[in-house]
Motif scaffolding. Structure first.
Motif, short mmCIF file in Angstrom:
data_model
loop_
_atom_site.label_atom_id
_atom_site.label_comp_id
_atom_site.label_asym_id
_atom_site.label_seq_id
_atom_site.Cartn_x
_atom_site.Cartn_y
_atom_site.Cartn_z
N TYR A 23 0.70 -6.30 -0.12
CA TYR A 23 -0.21 -6.85 -1.13
C TYR A 23 -0.41 -8.34 -0.90
O TYR A 23 -1.54 -8.85 -0.95
N GLN A 74 -3.01 -9.89 -9.41
CA GLN A 74 -3.30 -8.71 -8.61
C GLN A 74 -3.91 -9.13 -7.27
O GLN A 74 -4.81 -9.98 -7.22
N ILE A 103 -10.28 1.96 -1.07
CA ILE A 103 -9.21 1.06 -1.52
C ILE A 103 -8.44 1.68 -2.66
O ILE A 103 -7.21 1.60 -2.72
N ASP A 104 -9.15 2.32 -3.59
CA ASP A 104 -8.47 3.01 -4.70
C ASP A 104 -7.55 4.11 -4.17
O ASP A 104 -6.43 4.30 -4.68
N ASN A 106 -6.18 4.20 -1.17
CA ASN A 106 -5.07 3.51 -0.52
C ASN A 106 -4.01 3.07 -1.53
O ASN A 106 -2.80 3.27 -1.35
N ASP A 107 -4.49 2.44 -2.61
CA ASP A 107 -3.57 1.87 -3.60
C ASP A 107 -2.96 2.92 -4.52
O ASP A 107 -1.96 2.64 -5.19
N LYS A 111 -0.43 5.05 -1.23
CA LYS A 111 0.75 4.20 -1.44
C LYS A 111 1.91 5.01 -2.02
O LYS A 111 3.08 4.78 -1.67
N PHE A 167 -1.21 -1.73 4.83
CA PHE A 167 -0.51 -0.52 4.42
C PHE A 167 -0.43 0.49 5.56
O PHE A 167 0.57 1.20 5.70
#
Length: 228
Positions: A23, A74, A103-104, A106-107, A111, A167
């Motif tokens: 992050y 964030q 991205i959503d 991924n996060d 993750k 990531f």
């Protein structure tokens, strides 16, 4: 770099970071590309400074404290803040709706499985292989995209690439031999290009942990760097 001591020292945003945190890494990528400079405070996760905890009790990095006292906690918000000031490589313009979806993903789900793949002994409900296979659903999506274009959302490196690459680096590092032989050649090349870029080298420089009363350490002002 250690800043000189001018007569009237400019006031910089304060940026708390940890070098290996993905992050914090993606926030540093955006700050570097923006050409801004921030006062870097590298932390130790086992010995978080009170100055950071007083402004961000959640105790995770990255944290950006603006000169007016506003705190941005964030990583994606820090990326957007930096690029809103200056976006010489048009990262914000390369954000179609499906980039946000990536991205959503991924996060979120990726993750989740990345953590379990990396620390499988902490999550004995499934085997490490099962966690890896669940993470591979995302790898397969990225591979499909990268078979079509060199980067995730087009022909140039953008915000989605910067937000996701740290990531994928972490996922690959769990078992480098497996990743090297995995059926994701385009993803392997994309990651290798990222890891060997001048931009990655710039954001991965080592700094000693910050202590109160240390000299100012500036990070950023790398806008001239081309990712690949």
């Amino acid at each position: 770099m250690i800043a000189p001591s001018p007569t009237a020292e400019p006031i910089y945003p304060i940026f708390y970071s940890f070098r290996r945190c993905p992050y914090a890494m993606r926030a540093r990528l955006a700050i570097a590309v923006s050409g801004l400079s921030v006062a870097l405070r590298e932390i130790e996760l086992s010995n978080k400074p009170e100055a950071m905890l007083s402004v961000s009790p959640k105790g995770t990095v990255p944290v950006l404290v603006l000169p007016d006292g506003q705190v941005i906690e964030q990583s994606l918000d820090i990326m957007r803040w930096a690029l809103a000031q200056h976006d010489p490589q048009d990262w914000l313009d390369q954000m179609p709706e499906d980039a946000k979806r990536l991205i959503d993903w991924n996060d979120g789900d990726f993750k989740y499985y990345l953590d379990r793949y990396k620390y499988a002994d902490r999550y004995p409900e499934q085997t490490q292989t099962v966690y890896r296979q669940q993470g591979e659903v995302f790898l397969a999506e990225l591979e499909t995209r990268l078979q079509r274009t060199r980067f995730l959302c087009g022909l140039t490196f953008g915000l989605a690439d910067a937000a996701i690459a740290p990531f994928i680096r972490q996922f690959a590092a769990v078992d480098n031999a497996w990743f090297a032989s995995s059926p994701y050649p385009a993803l392997q090349q994309w990651l290798d290009d990222f890891l060997t870029s001048n931009l990655f080298a710039a954001v991965m420089r080592k700094y000693p942990p910050w202590k109160a009363n240390d000299p100012l350490v500036l990070f950023g002002n790398e806008a001239g760097l081309v990712p690949f």
